[in-house]
Scaffold this motif. Structure first.
Motif, PDB file in Angstrom:
ATOM      1  N   GLU A   7       0.947  -1.308   0.040  1.00  0.00           N
ATOM      2  CA  GLU A   7       0.227  -0.107   0.008  1.00  0.00           C
ATOM      3  C   GLU A   7       0.888   1.416  -0.085  1.00  0.00           C
ATOM      4  O   GLU A   7       1.851   1.493   0.854  1.00  0.00           O
ATOM      5  CB  GLU A   7      -0.746  -0.018   1.158  1.00  0.00           C
ATOM      6  CG  GLU A   7      -1.436   1.268   1.684  1.00  0.00           C
ATOM      7  CD  GLU A   7      -2.211   2.143   0.560  1.00  0.00           C
ATOM      8  OE1 GLU A   7      -2.165   3.359   0.554  1.00  0.00           O
ATOM      9  OE2 GLU A   7      -2.859   1.385  -0.175  1.00  0.00           O
ATOM     10  N   VAL A  15       3.092  -2.924   4.461  1.00  0.00           N
ATOM     11  CA  VAL A  15       3.437  -4.177   3.562  1.00  0.00           C
ATOM     12  C   VAL A  15       2.712  -5.264   4.367  1.00  0.00           C
ATOM     13  O   VAL A  15       3.026  -5.034   5.625  1.00  0.00           O
ATOM     14  CB  VAL A  15       4.752  -4.283   3.413  1.00  0.00           C
ATOM     15  CG1 VAL A  15       5.197  -5.626   2.706  1.00  0.00           C
ATOM     16  CG2 VAL A  15       5.360  -3.057   2.403  1.00  0.00           C
ATOM     17  N   GLY A 302      -1.378  -2.048   4.575  1.00  0.00           N
ATOM     18  CA  GLY A 302      -1.020  -3.269   3.565  1.00  0.00           C
ATOM     19  C   GLY A 302      -1.914  -4.379   3.780  1.00  0.00           C
ATOM     20  O   GLY A 302      -2.264  -5.424   2.773  1.00  0.00           O
TER      21      GLY A 302
END
Length: 341
Positions: A7, A15, A302
């Motif tokens: 993201e 992540v 993420g």
């Protein structure tokens, strides 16, 4: 099956690794709030440069946290939009490049679908059809969720998003950026009904939002009153009440209009405690159920990208290695998912 999610749509680098059997195995997040605070808002060039510095180290940390290697990852999901172009390019390029080198698919993910489905991260299966209120710094949208992957936009902000309004009023109250959470803390000390602010666009039909007039009304109130600590707290309380009431009124209207019973609230502003408590009371009285993510999954992360990546990898169309970003990307344009038990 494991999906690595990346993201980088704005000012958080996220992540995560999601396993279809074990759930969320790793979730790494870095916020750029301190970097942008002196500017009073996100500086796109600085954001993209910081994503370049942080994404690869966070991927390494996520792999270590989940006891995974590249051979354990079946696909890489990355935020392709909506968002800041430079920031999106960082995640898309890194995600697609890794996928190419690891010989696995790369899956472009809609950032807003990530927020919408984030309550599932808690193993809390949302009930569809339902209404979703997506409220963040960049978006305020009402979505009719007909099924997971099939969405219809019912209304959105015509100017400032709810999160933007929070941050701008916080700035006028002398609070540092990002000011939404600080404003809410100040509002806890405010006295109710000393100031009464308008609930914009609730006296007319429709499901769109507009917070620019409310922002101007509050700015004039600050200008015309003493700026002692209690007065500023009273103004913060009145503003938060007005914005939250507006969101609730529109949500109930959307539920009635679609005959849906259940509501999802997601996005950064969904972490607001006043919104959660008042919305829960309203939806319970309406006879429905309210779904929302944990606080850690409200802001960009993420985990939500990895989750949606898993769903789109298993039940959606397959993707090639082409790098894809879309600064503007409506949920209505997403291909439907055929979810089987």
């Amino acid at each position: 099956m494991r999906i690595l999610g990346i993201e980088t749509s704005c000012d958080e680098t996220g992540v995560a690794i999601y396993d279809d059997q074990k759930g969320l195995l790793a979730n790494q997040l870095y916020s750029q709030a301190k970097l942008h605070s002196s500017y009073g808002g996100v500086v796109p060039e600085l954001a993209s440069r910081d994503h370049i510095r942080k994404t690869i180290p966070l991927i390494k940390k996520a792999l270590k946290q989940s006891n995974s290697t590249s051979k354990d990852i079946d696909a890489i999901a990355y935020t392709a939009g909506p968002g800041l172009t430079g920031s999106l390019l960082v995640g898309a390029t890194i995600g697609s490049s890794l996928a190419f080198s690891w010989n696995i698919p790369a899956i472009p993910i809609n950032h807003m679908e990530g927020h919408l489905l984030s309550p599932i991260l808690e193993k809390n299966n949302i009930k569809v059809p339902c209404i979703a209120l997506l409220v963040s710094g960049g978006h305020t949208q009402l979505i009719h969720v007909m099924s997971i992957g099939q969405y219809k936009l019912l209304g959105e902000s015509l100017d400032d998003a709810a999160g933007e309004a929070f941050d701008k009023i916080a700035n006028l109250l002398g609070l540092d950026y990002p000011g939404g959470s600080a404003l809410s803390l100040m509002a806890k000390h405010g006295r109710a009904k000393r100031f009464i602010f308008p609930r914009p666009m609730t006296d007319r039909p429709g499901l769109d939002f507009s917070f620019s007039g409310l922002k101007t009304f509050v700015a004039n109130t600050i200008r015309n009153n003493n700026k002692d600590k209690q007065t500023l707290a009273d103004i913060a309380r009145a503003f938060e009440d007005a914005l939250v009431d507006t969101l609730i009124i529109k949500c109930i209207r959307a539920l009635k209009q679609t005959s849906a019973k259940n509501l999802i609230i997601a996005g950064g502003v969904s972490a607001n405690n006043t919104l959660r408590m008042k919305m829960l009371k309203s939806i319970t009285n309406f006879g429905g159920t309210l779904f929302y993510p944990k606080l850690e999954f409200c802001t960009d992360n993420g985990a939500m990208i990895a989750l949606v990546g898993m769903l789109r990898f298993k039940y959606g169309t397959k993707h090639n290695i082409e790098i894809t970003i879309k600064k503007y990307w409506s949920l209505e344009d997403l291909p439907p998912l055929i979810i089987t038990s």
